[in-house]
Motif scaffolding. Structure first.
Motif, short mmCIF file in Angstrom:
data_model
loop_
_atom_site.label_atom_id
_atom_site.label_comp_id
_atom_site.label_asym_id
_atom_site.label_seq_id
_atom_site.Cartn_x
_atom_site.Cartn_y
_atom_site.Cartn_z
N ARG A 125 0.81 -1.23 0.00
CA ARG A 125 0.00 0.00 0.00
C ARG A 125 0.84 1.27 0.00
O ARG A 125 0.29 2.38 0.03
CB ARG A 125 -0.92 0.01 1.23
N THR A 126 2.15 1.11 -0.03
CA THR A 126 3.04 2.27 0.05
C THR A 126 4.05 2.23 -1.07
O THR A 126 4.87 1.31 -1.15
CB THR A 126 3.79 2.28 1.40
N LYS A 229 4.62 15.64 -2.74
CA LYS A 229 4.61 15.54 -4.18
C LYS A 229 3.17 15.64 -4.67
O LYS A 229 2.29 14.91 -4.19
CB LYS A 229 5.21 14.22 -4.64
N LEU A 230 2.93 16.54 -5.59
CA LEU A 230 1.60 16.71 -6.18
C LEU A 230 1.63 16.08 -7.56
O LEU A 230 2.38 16.51 -8.44
CB LEU A 230 1.25 18.19 -6.26
N GLU A 240 -1.73 13.50 -3.65
CA GLU A 240 -0.82 14.29 -2.82
C GLU A 240 -0.12 13.32 -1.88
O GLU A 240 -0.73 12.74 -0.99
CB GLU A 240 -1.58 15.35 -2.03
N LEU A 241 1.18 13.14 -2.09
CA LEU A 241 1.93 12.11 -1.37
C LEU A 241 3.12 12.75 -0.65
O LEU A 241 3.90 13.48 -1.26
CB LEU A 241 2.43 11.03 -2.33
N ARG A 242 3.22 12.45 0.64
CA ARG A 242 4.35 12.96 1.41
C ARG A 242 5.62 12.21 1.02
O ARG A 242 5.63 10.99 0.93
CB ARG A 242 4.07 12.80 2.90
N HIS A 243 6.67 12.96 0.80
CA HIS A 243 7.93 12.41 0.31
C HIS A 243 8.95 12.35 1.44
O HIS A 243 9.25 13.36 2.07
CB HIS A 243 8.44 13.32 -0.82
N LEU A 256 16.45 5.36 0.65
CA LEU A 256 15.15 4.72 0.57
C LEU A 256 14.10 5.83 0.51
O LEU A 256 13.99 6.64 1.44
CB LEU A 256 14.90 3.83 1.79
N VAL A 257 13.36 5.89 -0.58
CA VAL A 257 12.34 6.92 -0.78
C VAL A 257 10.97 6.31 -0.58
O VAL A 257 10.63 5.30 -1.19
CB VAL A 257 12.45 7.54 -2.19
N VAL A 258 10.19 6.93 0.29
CA VAL A 258 8.85 6.44 0.62
C VAL A 258 7.84 7.55 0.32
O VAL A 258 8.05 8.71 0.67
CB VAL A 258 8.76 6.04 2.11
N LEU A 259 6.73 7.20 -0.33
CA LEU A 259 5.66 8.13 -0.64
C LEU A 259 4.41 7.69 0.12
O LEU A 259 3.95 6.56 -0.05
CB LEU A 259 5.38 8.16 -2.15
#
Length: 292
Positions: A125-126, A229-230, A240-243, A256-259
């Motif tokens: 889910r991520t 991130k839009l 709209e996802l927090r980076h 490691l990049v998580v949205l």
């Protein structure tokens, strides 16, 4: 003794670089020739970008304030300035008259540890992915593949942002995303001067993207803030996802990049739908590959 001979050599280097860049046209370097130019030949910022270094670093070379350019930087500069064998030897002599080190360090090979792959693949889910020091995509999970499915470029964040037309409609804050990516790369380039992968990437982007070339010529004193991130996905719409970018201590240079979407938000619903569509499509692609 060194204090006596070194300034003359460095002054000679600056003159050498100026005369060589002034004899080249933009077309010689693979750049578009548009508008009236104030200086003959290539500008400093163009040589810097094509070489893969910052404008301030290249300016210090021409001004005699940079004393120890790396072998890889000199090698890239010889390529950009289209130097022959004799001129290349002269470049090395002027740049490093006291002690030239011509041994090449091996290119960095970046691999993702298996347990990190398993970790991000378990997050259904991520969206999550791992990037290398030059922002190459080293590992992605299924939700990231679905999220960026409209892109034809899938190998590097900067190539996606500057070379893929999809970026213009996918990112609602594309300018901010590009500024941050360039600032990140400048920061890495400053800490690893002469890195072969960065020199290669910056050279490629400088030729193919005027926007990148312009941004690279700027000096970002810090990485711009980048919290959300839009995006506008072609199937699930606005997201709209927090980076979050987390340094991986066991693999210096990797992140490691998580949205993440706000729980219960329309963006969370959009990610859930995207995950369902991706999961449903995977078996069909598998069956088709086996002739079903």
């Amino acid at each position: 003794m060194e204090n006596v001979t070194r300034p003359d050599a460095v002054e000679g280097l600056g003159q050498f670089l100026r005369t060589r860049r002034e004899r080249l046209s933009p077309a010689d370097a693979g750049l578009p020739s548009t508008g009236r130019r104030r200086v003959p030949g290539l500008r400093r910022d163009e040589v810097a970008a094509l070489t893969g270094v910052s404008l301030s670093y290249y300016s210090r070379l021409e001004q005699g304030r940079e004393l120890s350019p790396s072998f890889r930087v000199l090698e890239a500069m010889a390529r950009v300035l289209r130097l022959g064998e004799e001129e290349t030897r002269e470049l090395f002599r002027l740049a490093r008259p006291a002690a030239r080190r011509r041994t090449r360090s091996p290119a960095r090979v970046e691999r993702v540890r298996p347990h990190l792959r398993q970790l991000i693949e378990s997050w259904s889910r991520t969206p999550a992915f791992i990037i290398g020091h030059a922002q190459d995509l080293l590992a992605t999970n299924a939700l990231v593949d679905a999220l960026y499915g409209d892109f034809t470029q899938h190998d590097n964040v900067l190539r996606m942002l500057f070379l893929d037309p999809t970026a213009k409609t996918f990112y609602r804050n594309a300018e901010q995303a590009r500024h941050r990516a360039v600032a990140d790369l400048q920061q890495t380039a400053a800490s690893t001067p002469g890195d072969a992968r960065i020199l290669e990437l910056v050279g490629e982007l400088s030729v193919l993207s005027g926007e990148f070339r312009s941004l690279w010529a700027r000096d970002f004193t810090r990485v711009p803030p980048y919290e959300v991130k839009l995006m506008c996905h072609s199937v699930v719409g606005d997201l709209e996802l927090r980076h979050e970018a987390l340094a991986i201590r066991s693999a210096p240079g990797q992140q490691l990049v998580v949205l993440q979407a706000e729980p219960g938000s329309p963006s969370a619903d959009g990610l859930a739908l995207l995950g369902s569509l991706s999961a449903a499509a995977t078996p069909r692609r598998h069956n088709s590959a086996n002739g079903a």
